[in-house]
Design a protein around this motif. Structure first.
Motif: not given
Length: 142
Positions: A107-126
């Motif tokens: 559960i922790d890894l899933w939540l951490k991955a979702r949070y990380e993906e939000q940051l990646l979307i903001q940083r990388f257009a592709n």
């Protein structure tokens, strides 16, 4: 603060499982599963290189989007590697409390991955395009 909680819980769960796993009479299957997880983690770290490597979900200033190596198929191969190694540890001594720790870790890894993906979307257009052609943890499935 959110990142520190994710990382702290991750290390607590991994530490509990690793420290409580007997190192004798490990069935070959679980030794192989652990080896596959460990190998996947090493391959992911080599593919990511040091400019991206961090235990925190926040991106380093030098971060670049990695889409080669195991990242061709899954977005979080290091998390998958941790899950495989942890599953092997639990199966060597499958007590209820160890299954609960594994569930907390997943559960922790899933939540951490979702949070990380939000940051990646903001940083990388592709990144959104990359998300559409890859799975989060398991190739062709999840």
């Amino acid at each position: 603060m959110q990142s520190k909680i994710y990382v702290a819980l991750q290390f607590i769960c991994l530490g509990l499982l690793a420290a409580s796993t007997p190192l004798y009479n490990v069935p070959n299957l679980w030794f192989i599963v652990f080896g596959l997880g460990f190998g996947l983690g090493i391959w992911a770290m080599i593919s990511m290189r040091l400019n991206n490597l961090s235990i925190m979900p926040e991106l380093l200033v030098t971060a670049q989007l990695t889409v080669h190596g195991p990242y061709r198929w899954i977005r979080h191969p290091m998390y998958t590697a941790l899950a495989l190694c942890s599953l092997a540890w639990v199966m060597v001594d499958p007590r209820l409390w160890r299954w609960l720790v594994l569930a907390m870790l997943l559960i922790d890894l899933w939540l951490k991955a979702r949070y990380e993906e939000q940051l990646l979307i903001q940083r990388f257009a592709n990144y959104a395009v990359y998300q559409q052609r890859t799975k989060r943890f398991i190739p062709w499935l999840v």
